[in-house]
Design an enzyme around this catalytic site. Structure first.
Site, PDB file in Angstrom:
ATOM      1  N   ASP A 143      31.957  41.241  41.490  1.00 23.19           N
ATOM      2  CA  ASP A 143      32.832  40.446  40.626  1.00 23.19           C
ATOM      3  C   ASP A 143      33.684  41.352  39.747  1.00 23.19           C
ATOM      4  O   ASP A 143      33.255  42.446  39.364  1.00 23.19           O
ATOM      5  CB  ASP A 143      31.973  39.505  39.754  1.00 23.19           C
ATOM      6  CG  ASP A 143      32.804  38.388  39.148  1.00 23.19           C
ATOM      7  OD1 ASP A 143      33.952  38.190  39.577  1.00 23.19           O
ATOM      8  OD2 ASP A 143      32.302  37.706  38.234  1.00 23.19           O
TER       9      ASP A 143
ATOM     10  N   ARG B  60      24.894  41.715  39.441  1.00 26.33           N
ATOM     11  CA  ARG B  60      26.212  41.091  39.297  1.00 26.33           C
ATOM     12  C   ARG B  60      27.034  41.900  38.322  1.00 26.33           C
ATOM     13  O   ARG B  60      26.596  42.157  37.190  1.00 26.33           O
ATOM     14  CB  ARG B  60      26.110  39.638  38.813  1.00 26.33           C
ATOM     15  CG  ARG B  60      27.502  39.012  38.724  1.00 26.33           C
ATOM     16  CD  ARG B  60      27.514  37.544  38.451  1.00 26.33           C
ATOM     17  NE  ARG B  60      28.887  37.058  38.579  1.00 26.33           N
ATOM     18  CZ  ARG B  60      29.220  35.867  39.044  1.00 26.33           C
ATOM     19  NH1 ARG B  60      28.304  35.015  39.428  1.00 26.33           N
ATOM     20  NH2 ARG B  60      30.484  35.514  39.134  1.00 26.33           N
TER      21      ARG B  60
ATOM     22  N   HIS C 221      41.250  43.842  44.647  1.00 25.09           N
ATOM     23  CA  HIS C 221      40.369  43.681  45.811  1.00 25.09           C
ATOM     24  C   HIS C 221      40.371  44.954  46.670  1.00 25.09           C
ATOM     25  O   HIS C 221      39.350  45.349  47.208  1.00 25.09           O
ATOM     26  CB  HIS C 221      40.811  42.468  46.639  1.00 25.09           C
ATOM     27  CG  HIS C 221      40.623  41.165  45.913  1.00 25.09           C
ATOM     28  ND1 HIS C 221      39.472  40.858  45.223  1.00 25.09           N
ATOM     29  CD2 HIS C 221      41.439  40.089  45.766  1.00 25.09           C
ATOM     30  CE1 HIS C 221      39.591  39.649  44.680  1.00 25.09           C
ATOM     31  NE2 HIS C 221      40.776  39.168  44.989  1.00 25.09           N
TER      32      HIS C 221
ATOM     33  N   ARG D 146      25.632  34.446  36.054  1.00 25.08           N
ATOM     34  CA  ARG D 146      25.286  33.347  36.957  1.00 25.08           C
ATOM     35  C   ARG D 146      25.231  33.849  38.392  1.00 25.08           C
ATOM     36  O   ARG D 146      25.714  34.940  38.718  1.00 25.08           O
ATOM     37  CB  ARG D 146      26.284  32.189  36.817  1.00 25.08           C
ATOM     38  CG  ARG D 146      27.699  32.586  37.070  1.00 25.08           C
ATOM     39  CD  ARG D 146      28.664  31.402  36.975  1.00 25.08           C
ATOM     40  NE  ARG D 146      30.033  31.875  36.975  1.00 25.08           N
ATOM     41  CZ  ARG D 146      30.788  32.002  35.891  1.00 25.08           C
ATOM     42  NH1 ARG D 146      30.338  31.643  34.717  1.00 25.08           N
ATOM     43  NH2 ARG D 146      32.021  32.474  35.984  1.00 25.08           N
TER      44      ARG D 146
ATOM     45  N   LEU E 240      20.237  51.242  58.070  1.00 27.16           N
ATOM     46  CA  LEU E 240      20.645  50.291  57.023  1.00 27.16           C
ATOM     47  C   LEU E 240      21.259  49.057  57.669  1.00 27.16           C
ATOM     48  O   LEU E 240      22.066  49.177  58.586  1.00 27.16           O
ATOM     49  CB  LEU E 240      21.687  50.979  56.123  1.00 27.16           C
ATOM     50  CG  LEU E 240      22.358  50.124  55.063  1.00 27.16           C
ATOM     51  CD1 LEU E 240      21.387  49.797  53.933  1.00 27.16           C
ATOM     52  CD2 LEU E 240      23.582  50.844  54.482  1.00 27.16           C
TER      53      LEU E 240
END
Ligand code: FPP
Length: 236
Positions: free
Chosen positions: A18, A181, A35, A187, A129
């Site tokens: 985020d 996060r 991004h 959240r 992985l």
């Protein structure tokens, strides 16, 4: 990075990526540049995570709700996913990583879906992985899809947790041990809803493109100090 011997490391690390937009805004750049910076960070993180000996690494790259963003941003993200698969899969494979996608197939462009299937197949024998990209993923959608697949199989009798799990998108992947996060929100935003029942959480204010080796170290050290009891009295 510091030595891992005798250190508790998550088997499955999950990250909610985020803050790309806020990172870009701070620099007066278009959101898509955020991004792109986030993608570069992700490439670095795959190498670091592998070095840490983490076996499963999942990232929340596009949620079932992200379709509500302006179409230019959605198209830009789809192009980034295409670029990533086309240009980076060989590198991922040479790291011994298997690439896997997790989420619904509907709404994704057909050419991207084909690329995704190809990348999964191309890397399927890599065992160091599992790098899991959650794209068009939603935890509620996953649970509903599992229930509907189970019904379509004419499942009879009482449904157990184990039964339902077999119908999840990636049934062999263990639940996330640690969910990070970035960017300050506290959240889950519909990520790994069922699977997070006993996950540990770590929140940081750092925007995803600024998350680095040092921040990862802090999160892993913090996790190593947690006492996981799974509802029991272990270590008390
Ligand atoms: C959330 O930041 C981030 C996303 C919705 C996209 C994450 C995607 C990447 C990092 C690119 C990954 C590429 C691949 C191939 C997986 P935000 O836009 O919600 O940021 P904001 O909350 O600051 O606006």
């Amino acid at each position: 990075m510091s030595e891992n011997i005798n250190k508790k490391i998550p088997r499955h690390l999950a990250i909610i990526l985020d803050g790309n937009g806020r990172w870009a805004k701070k620099r007066n750049l278009p959101r898509l540049m955020g991004h792109r910076a986030g993608l570069r960070k992700l490439e670095e993180m795959v190498r670091l995570v592998k070095r840490e000996g983490i076996r499963y690494f999942s990232v929340y790259a596009f949620s079932t709700e992200n379709w509500n963003r302006p179409s230019m941003e959605v198209q830009g993200l789809m192009s980034l996913f295409r670029y990533y698969i086309r240009r980076k899969v060989d590198e991922i494979k040479s790291e011994g990583a298997r690439i896997r996608f997790c989420g619904r197939n509907d709404k994704l462009p057909e050419d991207l879906l084909q690329q995704m299937r190809w990348a999964e197949d191309y890397t399927k024998d890599q065992e160091i992985l599992d790098f899991i990209l959650c794209i068009n993923y939603g935890g509620r959608a996953e649970i509903l899809d599992a229930i509907n697949k189970l019904r379509a199989d004419n499942f009879t009798g009482e449904v157990t947790e184990q039964d339902l799990r077999k119908y999840f998108y990636l049934p062999d992947v263990p639940d996330p041990d640690l969910i990070i996060r970035t960017s300050g929100e506290l959240r889950l935003s519909n990520f790994w809803l069922w699977e997070c029942a006993y996950s540990e959480f770590y929140f940081t204010d750092i925007h995803w493109p600024d998350f680095d080796e040092n921040e990862l170290r802090k999160a892993l050290d913090n996790y190593a100090g947690r006492d996981r009891r799974y509802g029991g009295l272990k270590n008390k």
